[in-house]
Design an enzyme around this catalytic site. Structure first.
Site, PDB file in Angstrom:
ATOM      1  N   ARG A   1       0.725  -1.157   0.036  1.00 21.66           N
ATOM      2  CA  ARG A   1       0.496   0.356  -0.063  1.00 21.66           C
ATOM      3  C   ARG A   1       1.518   0.893   0.029  1.00 21.66           C
ATOM      4  O   ARG A   1       0.470   1.972  -0.447  1.00 21.66           O
ATOM      5  CB  ARG A   1      -1.224   0.171   1.197  1.00 21.66           C
ATOM      6  CG  ARG A   1      -1.725  -0.985   1.061  1.00 21.66           C
ATOM      7  CD  ARG A   1      -3.051  -0.895   2.702  1.00 21.66           C
ATOM      8  NE  ARG A   1      -3.985   0.646   2.493  1.00 21.66           N
ATOM      9  CZ  ARG A   1      -4.581   1.261   3.614  1.00 21.66           C
ATOM     10  NH1 ARG A   1      -4.635   0.254   4.483  1.00 21.66           N
ATOM     11  NH2 ARG A   1      -4.946   2.248   3.505  1.00 21.66           N
TER      12      ARG A   1
ATOM     13  N   CYS B   1      -1.058   6.125   8.933  1.00 20.12           N
ATOM     14  CA  CYS B   1      -1.720   5.083   8.459  1.00 20.12           C
ATOM     15  C   CYS B   1      -2.842   4.876   6.898  1.00 20.12           C
ATOM     16  O   CYS B   1      -2.776   6.207   6.488  1.00 20.12           O
ATOM     17  CB  CYS B   1      -2.106   4.435   9.474  1.00 20.12           C
ATOM     18  SG  CYS B   1      -3.283   4.722  11.233  1.00 20.12           S
TER      19      CYS B   1
END
Length: 285
Positions: free
Chosen positions: A178, A237
């Site tokens: 990611r 995050c």
């Protein structure tokens, strides 16, 4: 802090009946996990534990899991029967995933006596301790004071300044694929990739079997990912949940994070005015 940020199942079991202890089930899962935290709580939870719904306790007006206003948080905590002077122990059903986010919220609102159950509900059950089902009776309403530490909550401009000036390391807890932009983001309209200059420390690297790794192993993980715990750190995050795992790890090392970026990639990646990088991690300054 009056207590370390992590406690064991045995520690909690010995103190579970103490009048000043309150246990919160802070379970939350990614949609892809296919798990229902409410149903799991009703099936089995630590005796007397109160359900803390991260979504319900957050300001969902704009982005996922954003911190609510202090008066809103205080009102919701009072409704749960949680008040000033209590020691709060938070756990989740994964082992160590969403409980650190609850811990960080509590600490940021001024609760010094908050800690996380290392290993969560799986560790509690593995130790042979009992669970109960259904919904326990809530405690009577108590006064709860919420004083927001504004310095602990970073916004996008704070992160941009840290990246530009190097005054703090920006540490992204998402997975490597990611971070590198090799996978599409789970939220519509959010670009893949990362903030230019950010460092990648996948939260899973800090864990072992649902427990936080011991201090020496944590230091190794930070070093291997180019992160210096002795320098200021802003954690980030996808939506501010697993960034708190990095913050918890730093706390156990006695090196608290400077701040957590509450909007995280859900905000940055959706803002076309913010730069996005893809590919391998850039070396630390």
């Amino acid at each position: 802090m009056a207590h370390p940020p992590l406690v064991s199942a045995e520690w909690l079991h010995r103190r579970l009946a103490a009048p000043d202890i309150v246990v919160l089930d802070g379970s939350w899962y990614l949609p892809t996990a296919g798990r229902d935290p409410e149903a799991e709580y009703r099936d089995a939870h630590i005796p007397g534990a109160i359900r803390f719904d991260i979504d319900a306790m957050s300001d969902a007006a704009s982005l996922p899991h954003m911190m609510p206003r202090p008066e809103v948080f205080a009102s919701r905590m009072r409704a749960l029967g949680v008040g000033d002077g209590m020691q709060i122990v938070v756990y989740d059903g994964h082992g160590l995933f969403s409980a650190p986010r609850v811990w960080w919220m509590l600490r940021t609102f001024g609760v010094g006596d908050a800690c996380v159950l290392d290993g969560g509900l799986p560790a509690w059950i593995a130790a042979g301790h009992p669970t109960e089902e259904g919904k326990p009776r809530l405690r009577d309403r108590r006064h709860f004071s919420a004083r927001l530490d504004h310095g602990a909550v970073a916004d996008a401009d704070d992160v941009a300044r840290a990246l530009e000036t190097g005054t703090a390391q920006v540490v992204d807890a998402r997975s490597g694929p990611r971070f590198r932009g090799e996978e599409l983001e789970p939220r519509p309209g959010v670009r893949p990739g990362h903030m230019p200059g950010a460092l990648n420390l996948p939260y899973a690297a800090l864990l072992s079997d649902g427990h936080l790794k011991p201090p020496d192993a944590l230091r190794t993980v930070f070093a291997e990912n180019g992160v210096d715990p002795d320098r200021p750190i802003v954690t980030t995050c996808g939506s501010g949940v697993t960034a708190a795992i990095v913050a918890l790890a730093l706390e156990t090392l006695g090196r608290p994070a400077r701040a957590l970026y509450d909007g995280s990639w859900s905000e940055w990646g959706a803002d076309v005015a913010r730069p996005v990088a893809t590919g391998p991690v850039r070396a630390a300054r």
